[in-house]
Design a protein around this motif. Structure first.
Motif, PDB file in Angstrom:
ATOM      1  N   LEU A 125      73.324  52.173  29.330  1.00 52.57           N
ATOM      2  CA  LEU A 125      74.630  52.704  28.962  1.00 52.57           C
ATOM      3  C   LEU A 125      74.844  52.487  27.467  1.00 52.57           C
ATOM      4  O   LEU A 125      74.642  51.390  26.951  1.00 52.57           O
ATOM      5  CB  LEU A 125      75.720  51.975  29.759  1.00 52.57           C
ATOM      6  CG  LEU A 125      77.078  52.669  29.878  1.00 52.57           C
ATOM      7  CD1 LEU A 125      76.935  54.022  30.557  1.00 52.57           C
ATOM      8  CD2 LEU A 125      78.050  51.781  30.643  1.00 52.57           C
ATOM      9  N   LEU A 126      75.273  53.550  26.763  1.00 51.47           N
ATOM     10  CA  LEU A 126      75.424  53.501  25.314  1.00 51.47           C
ATOM     11  C   LEU A 126      76.848  53.873  24.931  1.00 51.47           C
ATOM     12  O   LEU A 126      77.343  54.935  25.300  1.00 51.47           O
ATOM     13  CB  LEU A 126      74.428  54.454  24.643  1.00 51.47           C
ATOM     14  CG  LEU A 126      74.530  54.619  23.125  1.00 51.47           C
ATOM     15  CD1 LEU A 126      74.247  53.297  22.417  1.00 51.47           C
ATOM     16  CD2 LEU A 126      73.563  55.704  22.644  1.00 51.47           C
ATOM     17  N   TYR A 127      77.514  52.979  24.191  1.00 53.88           N
ATOM     18  CA  TYR A 127      78.841  53.242  23.634  1.00 53.88           C
ATOM     19  C   TYR A 127      78.679  53.518  22.141  1.00 53.88           C
ATOM     20  O   TYR A 127      78.143  52.684  21.406  1.00 53.88           O
ATOM     21  CB  TYR A 127      79.764  52.039  23.848  1.00 53.88           C
ATOM     22  CG  TYR A 127      80.389  51.969  25.208  1.00 53.88           C
ATOM     23  CD1 TYR A 127      81.766  52.083  25.379  1.00 53.88           C
ATOM     24  CD2 TYR A 127      79.614  51.797  26.349  1.00 53.88           C
ATOM     25  CE1 TYR A 127      82.357  52.032  26.639  1.00 53.88           C
ATOM     26  CE2 TYR A 127      80.179  51.739  27.611  1.00 53.88           C
ATOM     27  CZ  TYR A 127      81.548  51.863  27.749  1.00 53.88           C
ATOM     28  OH  TYR A 127      82.125  51.809  28.994  1.00 53.88           O
TER      29      TYR A 127
ATOM     30  N   GLU B 296      74.740  49.005  25.608  1.00 55.63           N
ATOM     31  CA  GLU B 296      74.922  48.794  24.170  1.00 55.63           C
ATOM     32  C   GLU B 296      76.372  49.064  23.833  1.00 55.63           C
ATOM     33  O   GLU B 296      76.890  50.161  24.037  1.00 55.63           O
ATOM     34  CB  GLU B 296      74.010  49.702  23.350  1.00 55.63           C
ATOM     35  CG  GLU B 296      74.119  49.447  21.856  1.00 55.63           C
ATOM     36  CD  GLU B 296      73.079  50.192  21.039  1.00 55.63           C
ATOM     37  OE1 GLU B 296      73.421  50.638  19.923  1.00 55.63           O
ATOM     38  OE2 GLU B 296      71.931  50.332  21.518  1.00 55.63           O
ATOM     39  N   LEU B 297      77.060  48.039  23.337  1.00 52.09           N
ATOM     40  CA  LEU B 297      78.485  48.118  23.033  1.00 52.09           C
ATOM     41  C   LEU B 297      78.714  48.868  21.716  1.00 52.09           C
ATOM     42  O   LEU B 297      77.772  49.068  20.939  1.00 52.09           O
ATOM     43  CB  LEU B 297      79.075  46.699  22.968  1.00 52.09           C
ATOM     44  CG  LEU B 297      78.938  45.887  24.261  1.00 52.09           C
ATOM     45  CD1 LEU B 297      79.472  44.470  24.066  1.00 52.09           C
ATOM     46  CD2 LEU B 297      79.634  46.567  25.416  1.00 52.09           C
ATOM     47  N   PRO B 298      79.966  49.275  21.436  1.00 53.12           N
ATOM     48  CA  PRO B 298      80.222  50.111  20.259  1.00 53.12           C
ATOM     49  C   PRO B 298      79.878  49.454  18.922  1.00 53.12           C
ATOM     50  O   PRO B 298      79.677  50.151  17.930  1.00 53.12           O
ATOM     51  CB  PRO B 298      81.725  50.414  20.351  1.00 53.12           C
ATOM     52  CG  PRO B 298      82.281  49.438  21.323  1.00 53.12           C
ATOM     53  CD  PRO B 298      81.179  49.117  22.261  1.00 53.12           C
ATOM     54  N   ASP B 299      79.784  48.128  18.884  1.00 56.38           N
ATOM     55  CA  ASP B 299      79.408  47.452  17.630  1.00 56.38           C
ATOM     56  C   ASP B 299      77.904  47.309  17.470  1.00 56.38           C
ATOM     57  O   ASP B 299      77.431  46.754  16.486  1.00 56.38           O
ATOM     58  CB  ASP B 299      80.067  46.069  17.573  1.00 56.38           C
ATOM     59  CG  ASP B 299      79.481  45.114  18.622  1.00 56.38           C
ATOM     60  OD1 ASP B 299      79.066  45.607  19.698  1.00 56.38           O
ATOM     61  OD2 ASP B 299      79.441  43.906  18.364  1.00 56.38           O
TER      62      ASP B 299
ATOM     63  N   VAL C  61      85.532  56.578  21.578  1.00 54.79           N
ATOM     64  CA  VAL C  61      84.150  56.152  21.810  1.00 54.79           C
ATOM     65  C   VAL C  61      83.507  57.035  22.871  1.00 54.79           C
ATOM     66  O   VAL C  61      84.094  57.292  23.923  1.00 54.79           O
ATOM     67  CB  VAL C  61      84.106  54.667  22.251  1.00 54.79           C
ATOM     68  CG1 VAL C  61      82.706  54.281  22.688  1.00 54.79           C
ATOM     69  CG2 VAL C  61      84.573  53.763  21.118  1.00 54.79           C
ATOM     70  N   ARG C  62      82.309  57.494  22.580  1.00 58.33           N
ATOM     71  CA  ARG C  62      81.548  58.319  23.524  1.00 58.33           C
ATOM     72  C   ARG C  62      80.699  57.404  24.409  1.00 58.33           C
ATOM     73  O   ARG C  62      79.981  56.522  23.908  1.00 58.33           O
ATOM     74  CB  ARG C  62      80.661  59.304  22.768  1.00 58.33           C
ATOM     75  CG  ARG C  62      79.823  60.207  23.684  1.00 58.33           C
ATOM     76  CD  ARG C  62      78.979  61.184  22.882  1.00 58.33           C
ATOM     77  NE  ARG C  62      79.829  62.153  22.175  1.00 58.33           N
ATOM     78  CZ  ARG C  62      80.028  62.154  20.867  1.00 58.33           C
ATOM     79  NH1 ARG C  62      79.462  61.216  20.113  1.00 58.33           N
ATOM     80  NH2 ARG C  62      80.798  63.068  20.294  1.00 58.33           N
ATOM     81  N   ILE C  63      80.763  57.604  25.719  1.00 57.15           N
ATOM     82  CA  ILE C  63      79.994  56.814  26.679  1.00 57.15           C
ATOM     83  C   ILE C  63      78.873  57.688  27.219  1.00 57.15           C
ATOM     84  O   ILE C  63      79.121  58.743  27.804  1.00 57.15           O
ATOM     85  CB  ILE C  63      80.884  56.319  27.829  1.00 57.15           C
ATOM     86  CG1 ILE C  63      82.115  55.573  27.278  1.00 57.15           C
ATOM     87  CG2 ILE C  63      80.095  55.412  28.767  1.00 57.15           C
ATOM     88  CD1 ILE C  63      83.155  55.254  28.331  1.00 57.15           C
TER      89      ILE C  63
END
Length: 377
Positions: free
Chosen positions: A156-158, A185-188, A146-148
């Motif tokens: 913050l964007l995952y 924003e979480l990875p989902d 996952v790119r942060i």
């Protein structure tokens, strides 16, 4: 506000030329003056009472009143609550102008404290820390495929960078200090707004079976829909299970209740020893003493913080001070007999502490600021 400025606003009021912004300032100034000069706020209404202040200032008022702007209902003991609502709404709509116009008011505070801002600390799975308010925009790290990224908007964007990544999940934690707030924003695709003095622990990439995060403090969630993978929020002694929904959770350790407010979708609440409860949109659950109490709500008060507002609905001074403690990163000390009155209204979170206290003082409570401490007299 100086006498000269007051006379200027009063003259504009009498001639019907007062803007809504100026009206808000005059409303608050009037209640302060009435309190200081022992004027009784009667049920006759704002205009009749304001005329008494006008007469004391000996201003020429030959022009007829052309009242077309804000009007007040009956004024009695709760007058301060009403002016908080109108003045606070003005703060929210026109923050910059009000900062300039209030700057000349007569302040008795020895020092002042600026409001909180976009501040947070990100702790990665390997223990390394990134101070987000100091970090440059762009990619910060890659973990578990996952790119942060820190976006130009300051969130913050995952995002998934490697769909073939496997292995045990790597947990990250984003923490906001007192005086800080942040959006992630979480990875989902789930979006989370964290209020001051809060933290969210989550896997950098959710496993296939479920989506689970751990919350301390307060957050607003917009959960991405996924019927096959429930989203769970663990907070203190409570678990919230959702599929896709919008809700707010207030789970601060120093609050008497954990409050969950639902705006869209459906959630189920569980806690050890308590009967599981489901929430529908427009409902709020308060959990305390091992029970869920469900009530109807429009939800405005619960997410006012997300919109940059303090909103009080019959809140006592201790409840208000806890919010100020978190947002201005201060301590509160109570001295003497504390008022049992309650307050209702809105004030912007984007103004200095002294301006919030000045508004509250119209209700009869007195404050001092000593270093990083609010003294409530």
């Amino acid at each position: 506000m100086s006498t000269t400025k007051a006379k200027e606003l009063l003259e504009k009021y009498r001639s019907g030329m007062l803007s809504p912004e100026e009206m808000a300032i005059l409303d608050t100034w009037y209640l302060r003056t009435a309190a200081q000069e022992d004027l009784i706020i009667e049920e006759a209404g704002f205009e009749d009472n304001l005329d008494r202040v006008w007469d004391r200032l000996s201003v020429n008022h030959s022009q007829p009143v052309k009242r077309k702007l804000l009007s007040f209902p009956r004024l009695a003991a709760a007058a301060i609550l009403l002016v908080l609502c109108s003045f606070g709404l003005y703060f929210y709509l026109n923050r910059t102008k009000v900062d300039n116009q209030i700057a000349s008011s007569d302040k008795h505070f020895k020092n002042d404290i600026r409001p909180g801002g976009n501040r947070a600390l990100l702790t990665l799975g390997d223990g390394s820390e990134i101070v987000l308010d100091d970090a440059s925009n762009g990619q910060l790290a890659i973990q578990s495929g996952v790119r942060i990224t820190k976006t130009a908007e300051g969130r913050l964007l995952y995002s998934v960078a490697d769909t073939h990544s496997s292995g045990l999940p790597t947990f990250n934690t984003i923490s906001t200090p007192k005086g800080g707030a942040y959006q992630i924003e979480l990875p989902d695709g789930t979006r989370v707004w964290l209020n001051a003095g809060s933290s969210l622990k989550f896997p950098a990439n959710f496993p296939s079976s479920e989506r689970k995060v751990d919350l301390q403090g307060e957050a607003y969630f917009e959960v991405a829909k996924n019927a096959l993978k429930p989203f769970k929020v663990e907070c203190n002694r409570q678990e919230i299970t959702v599929l896709g929904t919008h809700f707010n959770v207030n789970a601060y350790a120093n609050e008497k209740q954990i409050k969950t407010t639902l705006f869209e979708g459906a959630v189920r609440l569980n806690a050890k020893g308590a009967v599981s409860r489901a929430l529908k949109p427009g409902e709020e659950a308060a959990f305390s003493s091992g029970k869920f109490l469900i009530s109807r709500t429009n939800g405005e008060e619960s997410i006012a913080w997300k919109k940059g507002i303090f909103q009080f609905e019959d809140a006592d001074i201790a409840t208000i001070m806890r919010q100020l403690e978190r947002w201005y990163n201060v301590e509160v000390e109570y001295r003497g007999n504390i008022s049992e009155d309650t307050f209702r209204g809105k004030i912007s979170r984007n103004v200095n502490l002294s301006q919030v206290l000045e508004i509250l003082e119209v209700g009869g409570v007195k404050f001092d600021i000593e270093g990083k401490k609010i003294i409530v007299n």
